[in-house]
Design an enzyme around this catalytic site. Structure first.
Site, PDB file in Angstrom:
ATOM      1  N   GLN A  94      19.420  41.743   9.221  1.00  0.00           N
ATOM      2  CA  GLN A  94      18.894  40.287   8.482  1.00  0.00           C
ATOM      3  C   GLN A  94      17.610  40.917   7.710  1.00  0.00           C
ATOM      4  O   GLN A  94      17.380  40.424   6.609  1.00  0.00           O
ATOM      5  CB  GLN A  94      18.213  39.559   9.612  1.00  0.00           C
ATOM      6  N   SER A 104      19.230  36.530   0.703  1.00  0.00           N
ATOM      7  CA  SER A 104      18.319  35.520   1.235  1.00  0.00           C
ATOM      8  C   SER A 104      16.935  35.538   0.644  1.00  0.00           C
ATOM      9  O   SER A 104      16.301  34.385   0.469  1.00  0.00           O
ATOM     10  CB  SER A 104      18.552  35.473   3.089  1.00  0.00           C
ATOM     11  N   ASP A 108      18.605  41.562   4.061  1.00  0.00           N
ATOM     12  CA  ASP A 108      19.595  40.655   3.433  1.00  0.00           C
ATOM     13  C   ASP A 108      18.619  40.073   2.014  1.00  0.00           C
ATOM     14  O   ASP A 108      17.805  39.172   2.195  1.00  0.00           O
ATOM     15  CB  ASP A 108      19.697  39.313   4.302  1.00  0.00           C
ATOM     16  N   TYR A 162      29.921  30.637   7.432  1.00  0.00           N
ATOM     17  CA  TYR A 162      29.897  30.121   6.147  1.00  0.00           C
ATOM     18  C   TYR A 162      30.696  29.067   5.987  1.00  0.00           C
ATOM     19  O   TYR A 162      31.453  28.458   6.438  1.00  0.00           O
ATOM     20  CB  TYR A 162      30.628  31.248   5.360  1.00  0.00           C
ATOM     21  N   ARG A 195      26.095  39.036   6.998  1.00  0.00           N
ATOM     22  CA  ARG A 195      24.893  37.924   7.510  1.00  0.00           C
ATOM     23  C   ARG A 195      24.926  38.202   8.980  1.00  0.00           C
ATOM     24  O   ARG A 195      25.607  37.071   9.550  1.00  0.00           O
ATOM     25  CB  ARG A 195      25.189  36.827   7.102  1.00  0.00           C
TER      26      ARG A 195
HETATM   27  P1  NAD Z   1      23.831  29.877   1.087  1.00  0.00           P
HETATM   28  O1  NAD Z   1      25.231  30.054   1.432  1.00  0.00           O
HETATM   29  O2  NAD Z   1      22.868  30.145   2.443  1.00  0.00           O
HETATM   30  O3  NAD Z   1      23.656  28.113   0.940  1.00  0.00           O
HETATM   31  C1  NAD Z   1      24.691  27.238   0.356  1.00  0.00           C
HETATM   32  C2  NAD Z   1      24.848  26.152   1.103  1.00  0.00           C
HETATM   33  O4  NAD Z   1      25.931  25.181   0.367  1.00  0.00           O
HETATM   34  C3  NAD Z   1      25.604  26.309   2.516  1.00  0.00           C
HETATM   35  O5  NAD Z   1      24.631  25.506   3.358  1.00  0.00           O
HETATM   36  C4  NAD Z   1      26.870  25.285   2.349  1.00  0.00           C
HETATM   37  O6  NAD Z   1      27.232  24.806   3.693  1.00  0.00           O
HETATM   38  C5  NAD Z   1      26.390  24.316   1.213  1.00  0.00           C
HETATM   39  N1  NAD Z   1      27.787  23.856   0.622  1.00  0.00           N
HETATM   40  C6  NAD Z   1      28.893  24.589   0.256  1.00  0.00           C
HETATM   41  N2  NAD Z   1      29.958  23.731  -0.227  1.00  0.00           N
HETATM   42  C7  NAD Z   1      29.229  22.533  -0.191  1.00  0.00           C
HETATM   43  C8  NAD Z   1      29.689  21.251  -0.850  1.00  0.00           C
HETATM   44  N3  NAD Z   1      30.815  20.841  -1.165  1.00  0.00           N
HETATM   45  N4  NAD Z   1      28.525  20.163  -0.680  1.00  0.00           N
HETATM   46  C9  NAD Z   1      27.437  20.441  -0.085  1.00  0.00           C
HETATM   47  N5  NAD Z   1      26.983  21.574   0.405  1.00  0.00           N
HETATM   48  C10 NAD Z   1      27.827  22.638   0.306  1.00  0.00           C
HETATM   49  O7  NAD Z   1      23.339  30.061  -0.509  1.00  0.00           O
HETATM   50  P2  NAD Z   1      21.981  30.220  -0.862  1.00  0.00           P
HETATM   51  O8  NAD Z   1      21.597  31.709  -0.697  1.00  0.00           O
HETATM   52  O9  NAD Z   1      21.111  29.210  -0.230  1.00  0.00           O
HETATM   53  O10 NAD Z   1      22.202  30.219  -2.374  1.00  0.00           O
HETATM   54  C11 NAD Z   1      22.464  28.893  -2.908  1.00  0.00           C
HETATM   55  C12 NAD Z   1      22.592  29.300  -4.491  1.00  0.00           C
HETATM   56  O11 NAD Z   1      21.471  29.471  -5.148  1.00  0.00           O
HETATM   57  C13 NAD Z   1      23.987  30.085  -4.673  1.00  0.00           C
HETATM   58  O12 NAD Z   1      24.676  29.470  -5.647  1.00  0.00           O
HETATM   59  C14 NAD Z   1      23.190  31.318  -5.486  1.00  0.00           C
HETATM   60  O13 NAD Z   1      23.837  31.800  -6.145  1.00  0.00           O
HETATM   61  C15 NAD Z   1      21.873  30.515  -5.953  1.00  0.00           C
HETATM   62  N6  NAD Z   1      20.693  31.458  -6.321  1.00  0.00           N
HETATM   63  C16 NAD Z   1      20.243  31.271  -7.669  1.00  0.00           C
HETATM   64  C17 NAD Z   1      19.360  31.876  -8.018  1.00  0.00           C
HETATM   65  C18 NAD Z   1      18.841  31.828  -9.673  1.00  0.00           C
HETATM   66  O14 NAD Z   1      18.066  32.608  -9.904  1.00  0.00           O
HETATM   67  N7  NAD Z   1      19.434  31.048 -10.378  1.00  0.00           N
HETATM   68  C19 NAD Z   1      18.531  32.922  -7.327  1.00  0.00           C
HETATM   69  C20 NAD Z   1      19.106  32.870  -5.850  1.00  0.00           C
HETATM   70  C21 NAD Z   1      20.259  32.132  -5.504  1.00  0.00           C
END
Ligand code: NAD
Length: 401
Positions: A150, A156, A153, A251, A145
């Site tokens: 970008q 994202s 990515d 992160y 990242r």
């Molecule tokens: P990201 O890393 O950009 O965002 C995750 C956020 O969670 C971060 O801002 C981080 O600070 C926060 N975080 C971490 N620990 C925390 C806690 N204890 N309390 C509160 N916040 C906390 O990730 P992303 O790209 O936005 O993806 C988010 C989730 O969505 C991931 O688990 C990813 O696998 C999932 N996702 C799922 C699908 C699906 O089809 N189900 C598709 C895409 C992404």
């Protein structure tokens, strides 16, 4: 260190490239074999870009059907449509969405370049197969990242689609309006939405819920996101912690048990008054943090909806069941998988752009040029000539060795 791979013969294959004067690669886009996968690695626009650059593109019959791209559209873009038999004959590069099955891999000639979402940190057996097959494999999940990467990515791009769709899933499941409505029969108050985790998916969920007229609040452990959350018109639940919550790369870090408990307390207080919770919290390389316990679900209003996007990685809610909808204590808990696949047109188009950005980073004048001193090339390369290159995959393999 730069390694040039000029043409197909030098990669140890049995047939030369056809009719290209040696300036392009022979590329295959297979139909995805994972059940329910509707995305395709290249849309016709990206095929045209590759063909214009001198590459030869073969698309498997019906590969784009799930995303409504017809075989004719690919032919118009300059591709050949090929049946599954013989698809991989003399191929040099395979472009995929999901990681290939062991059976598919067995069809790739040694030295083939593979680019896709290969999930290498979790699928260590798959990594070993890539190495044994002599593949030069790149995983889009490993794109660092950093600013210059970008455009590559894909995580994202996919997270943004998932954040958007999660809100629509919630709106569909909720027995209430999202916006405030003033009607002749009285005023309907707006729905209240809480978003846990304000990274890529979370911010898109906030923006989407706001567009639908909900009152939105969000919680994240990284104080840096407060401003972004507020700029989208949402309230920010702030927890003052004494420990560092993000690493040098920005992160999130895993929290201490005490900080985790305080976070849960804050969420518990707030969750009692909301209609919808969208959860997106993750710490890279770890199981998803559990932010919603069963006791919290019990305290939610009947008819409330949780959409847990972290289900693939263990879930942010204790009661989530990956790929299912469960009802517990009157609350509907959705834990959908492959949400981007429910928006296959834009998911494929965005994915294809990310993939081609990486491809163009790796290919110069029709040749694969590997510079492992370059952060992007090194970080994304899972295997090359039987060796694991990516430091993150090496680290994941280390305890297993
Ligand atoms: P990201 O890393 O950009 O965002 C995750 C956020 O969670 C971060 O801002 C981080 O600070 C926060 N975080 C971490 N620990 C925390 C806690 N204890 N309390 C509160 N916040 C906390 O990730 P992303 O790209 O936005 O993806 C988010 C989730 O969505 C991931 O688990 C990813 O696998 C999932 N996702 C799922 C699908 C699906 O089809 N189900 C598709 C895409 C992404």
């Amino acid at each position: 260190m730069q390694t040039h791979y000029k043409g197909f013969l030098e990669q140890g294959s049995n047939q030369p490239m056809s009719g290209l004067g040696g300036i392009g690669l022979k590329i295959v886009v297979p139909k995805e074999s994972t059940p329910g996968e509707s995305r395709v690695a290249l849309d016709p626009d990206r095929v045209k870009r590759l063909v214009d650059a001198g590459h030869e593109v073969a698309v498997e019959t019906g590969a784009g059907a799930g995303a409504f791209f017809s075989d004719e559209a690919y032919v118009e873009a300059g591709a050949r449509i090929v049946a599954s038999d013989g698809l991989y004959n003399s191929v040099q590069a395979v472009l995929k969405v999901q990681r290939p099955t062991a059976q598919e891999l067995a069809n790739y000639p040694t030295g083939t370049t593979l680019i896709g979402l290969l999930n290498p940190q979790d699928d260590l057996e798959g990594v070993k197969r890539l190495g044994k097959g002599g593949l030069t494999a790149f995983a889009l999940e490993l794109v660092p990242r950093i600013a210059r990467a970008q455009k590559m990515d894909a995580l994202s791009s996919m997270a943004s689609l998932a954040g958007y769709k999660a809100v629509l899933i919630a709106a569909h499941a909720l027995g209430k309006y999202f916006p405030m409505l003033i009607t002749a029969a009285g005023t309907i108050p707006p729905a209240k939405v809480l978003v846990l985790g304000a990274g890529v998916a979370g911010l898109q969920a906030i923006a989407t819920a706001r567009r639908l007229g909900a009152v939105v609040s969000a919680y994240d452990i990284r104080p840096a996101v407060k401003e972004q959350v507020e700029s989208l018109g949402a309230g920010f639940l702030e927890l003052k912690l004494d420990e560092r919550t993000e690493d040098e790369g920005g992160y999130a870090k895993a929290l201490s048990d005490e900080a985790q408990r305080r976070g849960q307390e804050l969420v518990h207080d707030h969750i009692k008054g909301v209609d919808v919770v969208i959860t997106t919290a993750q710490v890279p390389g770890r199981r998803a943090p559990q932010l919603i316990t069963e006791a919290m679900v019990r305290d939610m209003r009947p008819g409330s909806v949780i959409v847990d996007l972290a289900a693939e990685n263990g879930g942010n809610c204790a009661l989530s069941e990956a790929g299912k909808v469960v009802e517990a204590h009157g609350v509907l808990i959705h834990a959908p998988l492959n949400v981007p696949g429910t928006l296959p047109v834009h998911a494929s188009q965005l994915y294809a752009r990310n993939l081609i950005a990486l491809f163009e980073h790796l290919v110069q004048d029709g040749n694969l040029v590997l510079d492992f001193e370059d952060e992007i090339t090194r970080d994304c390369c899972v295997t090359h000539q039987g060796e694991v290159i990516s430091p993150r995959v090496q680290a994941a393999l280390a305890p297993a060795r």
